[in-house]
Design an enzyme around this catalytic site. Structure first.
Site, PDB file in Angstrom:
ATOM      1  N   GLY A 105       8.425  -0.689 -13.736  1.00 28.17           N
ATOM      2  CA  GLY A 105       8.073  -1.339 -12.473  1.00 28.17           C
ATOM      3  C   GLY A 105       8.649  -2.743 -12.466  1.00 28.17           C
ATOM      4  O   GLY A 105       9.536  -3.077 -13.263  1.00 28.17           O
ATOM      5  N   LEU A 106       8.136  -3.587 -11.576  1.00 22.93           N
ATOM      6  CA  LEU A 106       8.680  -4.939 -11.499  1.00 22.93           C
ATOM      7  C   LEU A 106       8.621  -5.631 -12.847  1.00 22.93           C
ATOM      8  O   LEU A 106       9.583  -6.270 -13.269  1.00 22.93           O
ATOM      9  CB  LEU A 106       7.909  -5.751 -10.459  1.00 22.93           C
ATOM     10  CG  LEU A 106       8.207  -5.372  -9.018  1.00 22.93           C
ATOM     11  CD1 LEU A 106       7.377  -6.219  -8.074  1.00 22.93           C
ATOM     12  CD2 LEU A 106       9.687  -5.533  -8.714  1.00 22.93           C
ATOM     13  N   HIS A 140      -7.529  -0.707  -4.920  1.00 19.36           N
ATOM     14  CA  HIS A 140      -6.131  -1.061  -4.725  1.00 19.36           C
ATOM     15  C   HIS A 140      -5.472  -1.623  -5.974  1.00 19.36           C
ATOM     16  O   HIS A 140      -4.320  -1.340  -6.272  1.00 19.36           O
ATOM     17  CB  HIS A 140      -6.062  -2.099  -3.607  1.00 19.36           C
ATOM     18  CG  HIS A 140      -4.698  -2.612  -3.325  1.00 19.36           C
ATOM     19  ND1 HIS A 140      -3.659  -1.787  -2.954  1.00 19.36           N
ATOM     20  CD2 HIS A 140      -4.174  -3.856  -3.358  1.00 19.36           C
ATOM     21  CE1 HIS A 140      -2.574  -2.521  -2.776  1.00 19.36           C
ATOM     22  NE2 HIS A 140      -2.851  -3.764  -3.032  1.00 19.36           N
ATOM     23  N   ARG A 175      -7.439 -11.000  -6.857  1.00 16.98           N
ATOM     24  CA  ARG A 175      -6.043 -11.389  -6.691  1.00 16.98           C
ATOM     25  C   ARG A 175      -5.746 -11.691  -5.229  1.00 16.98           C
ATOM     26  O   ARG A 175      -6.180 -10.955  -4.344  1.00 16.98           O
ATOM     27  CB  ARG A 175      -5.125 -10.262  -7.165  1.00 16.98           C
ATOM     28  CG  ARG A 175      -3.663 -10.531  -6.880  1.00 16.98           C
ATOM     29  CD  ARG A 175      -2.760  -9.475  -7.466  1.00 16.98           C
ATOM     30  NE  ARG A 175      -2.850  -8.185  -6.813  1.00 16.98           N
ATOM     31  CZ  ARG A 175      -2.290  -7.896  -5.640  1.00 16.98           C
ATOM     32  NH1 ARG A 175      -1.612  -8.795  -4.967  1.00 16.98           N
ATOM     33  NH2 ARG A 175      -2.407  -6.684  -5.123  1.00 16.98           N
ATOM     34  N   GLU A 179       0.710  -5.761 -13.979  1.00 22.08           N
ATOM     35  CA  GLU A 179      -0.673  -5.409 -13.673  1.00 22.08           C
ATOM     36  C   GLU A 179      -1.421  -4.936 -14.923  1.00 22.08           C
ATOM     37  O   GLU A 179      -2.652  -4.955 -14.964  1.00 22.08           O
ATOM     38  CB  GLU A 179      -0.707  -4.344 -12.565  1.00 22.08           C
ATOM     39  CG  GLU A 179      -2.089  -4.162 -11.963  1.00 22.08           C
ATOM     40  CD  GLU A 179      -2.132  -3.216 -10.764  1.00 22.08           C
ATOM     41  OE1 GLU A 179      -1.091  -3.011 -10.109  1.00 22.08           O
ATOM     42  OE2 GLU A 179      -3.232  -2.681 -10.489  1.00 22.08           O
ATOM     43  N   ARG A 196      -9.307 -10.899   0.092  1.00 25.07           N
ATOM     44  CA  ARG A 196      -9.607  -9.469   0.193  1.00 25.07           C
ATOM     45  C   ARG A 196     -11.042  -9.110  -0.131  1.00 25.07           C
ATOM     46  O   ARG A 196     -11.652  -8.276   0.532  1.00 25.07           O
ATOM     47  CB  ARG A 196      -8.686  -8.715  -0.759  1.00 25.07           C
ATOM     48  CG  ARG A 196      -7.274  -8.831  -0.299  1.00 25.07           C
ATOM     49  CD  ARG A 196      -6.316  -8.184  -1.249  1.00 25.07           C
ATOM     50  NE  ARG A 196      -4.998  -8.231  -0.627  1.00 25.07           N
ATOM     51  CZ  ARG A 196      -3.893  -7.849  -1.221  1.00 25.07           C
ATOM     52  NH1 ARG A 196      -3.926  -7.398  -2.457  1.00 25.07           N
ATOM     53  NH2 ARG A 196      -2.746  -7.909  -0.585  1.00 25.07           N
ATOM     54  N   HIS A 209      -9.231  -3.205  -1.473  1.00 26.51           N
ATOM     55  CA  HIS A 209      -8.423  -3.777  -0.395  1.00 26.51           C
ATOM     56  C   HIS A 209      -9.052  -3.447   0.956  1.00 26.51           C
ATOM     57  O   HIS A 209      -9.376  -2.297   1.216  1.00 26.51           O
ATOM     58  CB  HIS A 209      -7.007  -3.199  -0.476  1.00 26.51           C
ATOM     59  CG  HIS A 209      -6.007  -3.968   0.309  1.00 26.51           C
ATOM     60  ND1 HIS A 209      -6.053  -4.049   1.676  1.00 26.51           N
ATOM     61  CD2 HIS A 209      -4.942  -4.701  -0.073  1.00 26.51           C
ATOM     62  CE1 HIS A 209      -5.043  -4.800   2.098  1.00 26.51           C
ATOM     63  NE2 HIS A 209      -4.357  -5.206   1.055  1.00 26.51           N
TER      64      HIS A 209
HETATM   65  C1  LIG Z   1       0.278   0.390  -1.860  1.00 26.03           C
HETATM   66  C2  LIG Z   1       0.401  -0.905  -2.596  1.00 26.03           C
HETATM   67  C3  LIG Z   1       0.873  -2.035  -1.936  1.00 26.03           C
HETATM   68  C4  LIG Z   1       0.992  -3.249  -2.603  1.00 26.03           C
HETATM   69  N1  LIG Z   1       1.474  -4.330  -1.923  1.00 26.03           N
HETATM   70  C5  LIG Z   1       1.632  -5.503  -2.597  1.00 26.03           C
HETATM   71  C6  LIG Z   1       2.211  -6.637  -1.938  1.00 26.03           C
HETATM   72  O1  LIG Z   1       2.579  -6.590  -0.764  1.00 26.03           O
HETATM   73  N2  LIG Z   1       2.351  -7.778  -2.650  1.00 26.03           N
HETATM   74  C7  LIG Z   1       1.974  -7.866  -3.959  1.00 26.03           C
HETATM   75  O2  LIG Z   1       2.154  -8.919  -4.563  1.00 26.03           O
HETATM   76  N3  LIG Z   1       1.437  -6.803  -4.596  1.00 26.03           N
HETATM   77  C8  LIG Z   1       1.260  -5.625  -3.948  1.00 26.03           C
HETATM   78  N4  LIG Z   1       0.711  -4.558  -4.612  1.00 26.03           N
HETATM   79  C9  LIG Z   1       0.434  -4.662  -6.044  1.00 26.03           C
HETATM   80  C10 LIG Z   1       1.713  -4.540  -6.842  1.00 26.03           C
HETATM   81  O3  LIG Z   1       2.588  -3.649  -6.213  1.00 26.03           O
HETATM   82  C11 LIG Z   1       1.489  -4.029  -8.257  1.00 26.03           C
HETATM   83  O4  LIG Z   1       0.443  -4.704  -8.859  1.00 26.03           O
HETATM   84  C12 LIG Z   1       2.736  -4.226  -9.094  1.00 26.03           C
HETATM   85  O5  LIG Z   1       3.861  -3.720  -8.439  1.00 26.03           O
HETATM   86  C13 LIG Z   1       2.596  -3.590 -10.457  1.00 26.03           C
HETATM   87  O6  LIG Z   1       3.829  -3.664 -11.128  1.00 26.03           O
HETATM   88  P1  LIG Z   1       3.946  -3.240 -12.633  1.00 26.03           P
HETATM   89  O7  LIG Z   1       5.350  -3.452 -13.016  1.00 26.03           O
HETATM   90  O8  LIG Z   1       2.900  -3.939 -13.420  1.00 26.03           O
HETATM   91  O9  LIG Z   1       3.553  -1.697 -12.684  1.00 26.03           O
HETATM   92  P2  LIG Z   1       4.140  -0.409 -11.915  1.00 26.03           P
HETATM   93  O10 LIG Z   1       5.115  -0.741 -10.884  1.00 26.03           O
HETATM   94  O11 LIG Z   1       2.962   0.413 -11.533  1.00 26.03           O
HETATM   95  O12 LIG Z   1       4.938   0.350 -13.027  1.00 26.03           O
HETATM   96  C14 LIG Z   1       4.334   1.040 -14.050  1.00 26.03           C
HETATM   97  C15 LIG Z   1       5.409   1.669 -14.890  1.00 26.03           C
HETATM   98  O13 LIG Z   1       4.839   2.142 -16.100  1.00 26.03           O
HETATM   99  C16 LIG Z   1       5.246   3.456 -16.349  1.00 26.03           C
HETATM  100  N5  LIG Z   1       4.203   4.080 -17.137  1.00 26.03           N
HETATM  101  C17 LIG Z   1       2.861   4.068 -16.928  1.00 26.03           C
HETATM  102  N6  LIG Z   1       2.230   4.712 -17.915  1.00 26.03           N
HETATM  103  C18 LIG Z   1       3.179   5.142 -18.760  1.00 26.03           C
HETATM  104  C19 LIG Z   1       3.154   5.865 -19.971  1.00 26.03           C
HETATM  105  N7  LIG Z   1       2.020   6.245 -20.538  1.00 26.03           N
HETATM  106  N8  LIG Z   1       4.333   6.151 -20.553  1.00 26.03           N
HETATM  107  C20 LIG Z   1       5.516   5.747 -20.017  1.00 26.03           C
HETATM  108  N9  LIG Z   1       5.583   5.045 -18.893  1.00 26.03           N
HETATM  109  C21 LIG Z   1       4.431   4.747 -18.266  1.00 26.03           C
HETATM  110  C22 LIG Z   1       5.507   4.057 -15.003  1.00 26.03           C
HETATM  111  O14 LIG Z   1       6.398   5.119 -15.130  1.00 26.03           O
HETATM  112  C23 LIG Z   1       6.109   2.864 -14.271  1.00 26.03           C
HETATM  113  O15 LIG Z   1       7.477   2.791 -14.558  1.00 26.03           O
HETATM  114  C24 LIG Z   1       0.601  -3.339  -3.947  1.00 26.03           C
HETATM  115  C25 LIG Z   1       0.118  -2.221  -4.608  1.00 26.03           C
HETATM  116  C26 LIG Z   1       0.005  -1.009  -3.940  1.00 26.03           C
HETATM  117  C27 LIG Z   1      -0.549   0.154  -4.671  1.00 26.03           C
END
Ligand SMILES: Cc1cc2nc3c(=O)[nH]c(=O)nc-3n(C[C@H](O)[C@H](O)[C@H](O)COP(=O)(O)OP(=O)(O)OC[C@H]3O[C@@H](n4cnc5c(N)ncnc54)[C@H](O)[C@@H]3O)c2cc1C
Ligand code: SF4
Ligand code: FES
Lengths: 662, 252
Positions: free
Chosen positions: A46-47, A426, A460, A450, A334, A270
């Site tokens: 993810g990000l 959310h 948040r 996250e 929120r 949310h």
């Molecule tokens: C619908 C929605 C809208 C949102 N809108 C906003 C917004 O407008 N602004 C904002 O700031 N935030 C927003 N958020 C929150 C934000 O998007 C997330 O908190 C953030 O993108 C999380 O990023 P991340 O990289 O931590 O995890 P994620 O993007 O969830 O990535 C998780 C990664 O881990 C991998 N993974 C997980 N478990 C395993 C495992 N056991 N083995 C191997 N790989 C694994 C997955 O494959 C994935 O690649 C939103 C969230 C949602 C759900």
């Protein structure tokens, strides 16, 4: 209160606005030649994961990236809609690093670590620069500059966006950077792989066990350091805005191998999601907070009013957020907005078939925009219809994809009738406890995005998760990991036939075998739904001691039944989504109990954690700073037992105060 | 339960990439028009599990039309009968009680079947790795507002960048061409100043990788544009062709 000796947050000395600059310039470095022999495993694309992977690979480390989807581009960050914050002050409206820092601490109800949050604000601007350089197509004004919008809990416009698809565009930017490194051979990609355990050797994290989801084979991977960037655990509630595959498994395995879990009960509900329509529902869909820029939230003044919303005259509507919180109006944070919606619905004013919904109405602003457009176009005496049409076009440009999505799901046209919305799970502020370096309590094991507990306290602010994920990956970990890896340059890659790898793999295999051989009568989804119901009712928007105690014993029973009676179809050595789900639900069944314990321990209300026993006479969250200004970090003692450790939160720059948005 | 539609489903079952597959027939009852197509599959799978049978494997994740993971070929059309939506956003109100629905995986030489309805689309990742980026390391960027971009170009770039990488364009194309997908990324970056410096190498490398992955040639039938759930326009293919010709002409 003093912090537990097991929790050293490693916050640098010095003034708050000097800490990061100084630390960054003095932290140990690894020279380029040594980087080439240091291996870093990143779980998640993810990000947080993708940005860390690209940045570390650019620096010269050998990187492996794992994700369970078929492509790293599908991580759930892709679904983020509304925007990303940054203290650029492009709008000249008084924004600054300090203001973003202050808003975030206050928004989090004074339960976040000052030093981390200040660093986040400091690097926020560079994130936007980096993304633009990558070609992320943010929204722009006619003059060619970047455009901004407002989000909740702030009075400035600091949110950058790309229509309602900001997460998608940011993730594709990070994914491109990642794929560039893949193409250059600096990153090895393991898509459709699930991390199922971490491997510790002599007190340090040294690798992972992963399952190839296509062949079902278990694999051992060595790393000098392991980064968990696996996202949030909102799916413990079954219904949430998370993707179907979002899970706690990676973080949970780390937790069971020694990483403390911070503030597990802090969950964000949310306020603006599409309400549940029936028991077939598999997930809930968010309607971005950005809609609260232009949508007004209301319910009828008369309880049980069954008239169509468009037939209810203005004076018979209760714009309850504007009424209760005039300073922030529809843009309160929120947690506040969600509780206010619940309060109205519980009191009988809810709308729609289920009565568990409130209106989000764009009619007034559509007319306002229409009038502005008419003026721009020099239309004299335009008809109401003309104005509406013009306004509709403006709203469409801003939120078109969200309106389409709403219509697709509900069958109703939000340009014509107000949206019906209700709060839904959310985001999870809780996560693996990390120090200033983003390292967990296990040396060499880090948590980003996250998946960690770090920056948002008990609530948040909107558009701050994308900021944090990218801050962690692009601008924090590339520096802070040096503190650890500079000490590891003499560590040769450990062969994966080391007994610790063998043992960890055997344990994972045994658990899979166990799941496959129960051959019970109930599906994995059955258990997941039951757990979700318990969590939503007793550890959701409002909690109380009695309910939490019940929830704990209900979860224990459900978990016992799961391990006796779950039915996992198919084989272990093939592509088997049911088996994947079973493993994740088994972990949720443990996490759920810890969340309830944490909620029960925290005898106060703060942010998203609302204990009914602790509220002001106006129904606002009532903190207890004397006793609870700490991070609750839980150590796993095995067999579903935990020990609580406290990290004291010191507020040296922002005065603790009752949050006030009125 | 919540609904009263009864349906006959003919679903492709295939144990793995090397096995022979076939359509199997299933009945589902009590489907509500408010369910999504994938929720209807959840009902079917729950039923199969209760009967002790192997549920149908299919890809999905976000269920809100943005991750590009869901991929069902429904009654001869990728993502089914409704224009502009992914499988997960297709709702059962688009079908009638008593309908027979045929569901198959994406079919393309470049997308081998993993199991049943799930396919492997990693060829797309390799095409991006070949050139779908701007080469800018973390920390290299200047202030974002130092790059001014005409709003129309920014909007066009955004529209191209909206591609979710689902592969419907490939699945629907009689040649199995990936031109719409590849051109969307080439266009996004060609429209922006940030993409100019590498524009020649980008298009040549991406097209080269596309050919290597076994995607077919484009004969401009336009089927891809019709089936693309994100409205990616054929103009992108035209733009990529111009970029490609230009790049070849200046190739040293
Ligand atoms: C619908 C929605 C809208 C949102 N809108 C906003 C917004 O407008 N602004 C904002 O700031 N935030 C927003 N958020 C929150 C934000 O998007 C997330 O908190 C953030 O993108 C999380 O990023 P991340 O990289 O931590 O995890 P994620 O993007 O969830 O990535 C998780 C990664 O881990 C991998 N993974 C997980 N478990 C395993 C495992 N056991 N083995 C191997 N790989 C694994 C997955 O494959 C994935 O690649 C939103 C969230 C949602 C759900
Ligand atoms: S161009 Fe359209 S159909 Fe093709 S992958 Fe992108 S979104 Fe899917
Ligand atoms: S499941 Fe994500 S687009 Fe359909």
């Amino acid at each position: 209160m003093a912090s537990s000796p097991k929790l050293d947050a490693k916050i640098p000395q010095g003034e708050i606005d000097q800490k990061w600059t100084k630390y960054r310039s003095t932290v140990h470095l690894v020279n380029p030649a040594n980087k080439r022999s240091l291996e870093v495993i990143i779980v998640g694309s993810g990000l947080a994961g993708a940005s860390a992977a690209a940045s570390l690979a650019e620096m010269g480390y050998k990187v492996k990236v794992f994700c369970f989807q078929d492509s790293p581009r599908r991580a759930h960050s892709i679904a983020a809609q509304g925007g990303i914050n940054a203290a650029k002050n492009y709008q000249n409206d008084g924004d600054s690093v300090y203001r973003l820092f202050y808003d975030t601490i206050k928004g989090g109800d004074y339960r976040a670590r000052e030093a981390n949050v200040h660093r986040l604000s400091e690097v926020s601007g560079a994130i936007i620069d980096q993304c633009v350089a990558q070609g992320v197509p943010f929204a722009r004004e006619y003059g060619g500059v970047l455009s901004n919008r407002s989000f909740g809990g702030t009075q400035v416009q600091r949110t950058f966006y790309a229509a309602g698809q900001t997460g998608q565009q940011l993730l594709l930017g990070a994914y491109s950077a990642l794929q560039r490194q893949v193409g250059m051979g600096a990153v090895q990609l393991y898509a459709r792989h699930e991390m199922l355990d971490v491997v510790n050797i002599d007190g340090k994290c040294r690798g992972i066990i992963a399952r190839d989801l296509i062949s079902g084979k278990l694999e051992r991977h060595f790393g000098h350091a392991v980064l968990i960037a696996s996202g949030g655990y909102g799916n413990v509630f079954y219904l949430s805005t998370n993707a179907m595959g979002s899970n706690v498994t990676a973080a949970w395995k780390a937790h069971k191998k020694g990483a403390f879990f911070g503030n597990p009960c802090y969950t964000q509900i949310h306020p603006t999601c599409i309400p549940v329509s029936g028991d077939h529902q598999s997930k809930l869909t968010l309607m971005s907070e950005s809609l609260r820029n232009d949508g007004r939230i209301w319910v009828p003044k008369k309880a049980g009013d069954t008239r169509k919303p468009t037939d209810i005259p203005e004076e018979e509507r209760d714009y309850y957020l504007e009424r209760r919180y005039p300073a922030f109006g529809n843009l309160v944070p929120r947690d506040v907005a969600s509780r206010a919606a619940k309060e109205r619905c519980d009191a009988g004013f809810g709308v729609g078939a289920s009565k568990l919904a409130v209106y989000l109405d764009f009619a007034a602003n559509m007319m306002r925009y229409g009038q502005i457009e008419a003026n721009k176009q020099n239309l004299h005496n335009p008809s109401k219809e003309q104005i509406r049409e013009l306004g509709r076009a403006v709203v469409k440009e801003k939120y078109g994809n969200l309106f389409d999505m709403y219509k697709q799901i509900t069958g109703e046209d939000p340009y014509e009738v107000p949206m019906r919305i209700y709060p839904a799970v959310h985001y999870t502020m809780g996560g693996l406890w990390v120090d200033y370096n983003l390292q967990t309590t296990v040396p060499g094991l880090y948590a980003l995005g996250e998946a960690n507990f770090s920056d948002h306290g008990a609530n948040r602010l909107g558009a701050s998760a994308l900021m944090q994920g990218l801050a962690d990956g692009y601008f924090v970990i590339p520096y802070t990991i040096g503190d650890y890896l500079s000490e590891e340059i003499r560590t040769k890659a450990i062969p994966t036939d080391h007994e610790a790898f063998v043992k960890a793999e055997a344990e994972v295999q045994e658990r899979i075998n166990k799941l496959m051989t129960i051959k019970g009568t109930k599906s994995v989804d059955y258990f997941h739904k039951q757990l979700g119901k318990i969590m939503w009712e007793k550890c959701g928007m409002a909690r109380n001691a009695e309910g939490l105690k019940q929830a704990i014993s209900e979860i224990q029973k459900l978990r016992e039944e799961f391990w006796k009676n779950v039915r996992v179809t198919g084989e272990a050595n093939e592509f088997n989504p049911e088996l994947e789900k079973a493993g994740r639900v088994a972990d949720f069944l443990e996490l759920g109990e810890l969340m309830c314990m944490d909620a029960l321990n925290r005898n106060e209300s703060c942010g998203g954690h609302f204990r009914e026993e602790y509220q002001t006479k106006d129904g606002e969250a009532l903190r207890d700073d004397d006793n609870f200004a700490y991070v609750a970090a839980w150590e796993n003692k095995g067999n579903n037992a935990w020990e609580l450790h406290k990290e004291e939160l010191k507020f040296e720059n922002i005065k603790l105060a009752q949050r006030n948005y009125a | 339960m919540s609904g009263n539609m009864n349906l006959t489903l003919k679903v492709w079952k295939q144990k793995n990439k090397d096995a022979k597959g076939a359509l199997e027939t299933y009945q589902v009852k009590g489907i509500s028009p408010d369910m999504s197509f994938l929720e209807m599959f959840d009902v079917l799978n729950e039923q199969l599990i209760t009967e002790g049978k192997d549920p149908i494997a299919f890809d999905h994740d976000c269920r809100e039309g943005i991750c590009g993971m869901c991929s069902m070929y429904i009654n001869g059309r990728p993502h089914g009968p409704v224009k502009g939506v992914t499988t997960c956003q297709l709702h059962m109100r688009s079908f009638k009680d008593g309908d027979t629905i045929v569901v198959e995986p994406w079919r393309s030489a470049a997308f081998p079947v993993v199991k049943d309805l799930a396919v492997n689309r990693s060829a797309f990742d390799r095409v991006i790795a070949a050139g779908g980026f701007v080469s800018v390391n973390t920390g290299n960027a200047k202030d974002a507002n130092n790059i001014l971009i005409n709003k129309d170009d920014a909007d066009d770039a955004f529209n191209a960048a909206a591609c979710i990488g689902c592969g419907a364009c490939v699945a629907t194309c009689k040649n199995g061409s990936a031109m719409l997908f590849v051109s969307a990324k080439v266009s996004q970056l060609a429209l922006l100043p940030q993409g100019q410096i590498e524009k020649e190498a980008r298009v040549l490398n991406m097209v080269n990788q596309m050919d290597e992955e076994g995607f077919g040639a484009c004969s401009v039938t336009g089927a891809c544009e019709i089936e693309c759930p994100k409205g990616i326009s054929l103009e992108n293919i035209a733009r990529m062709n111009r970029e490609f010709i230009g790049a070849n002409a200046t190739k040293k």
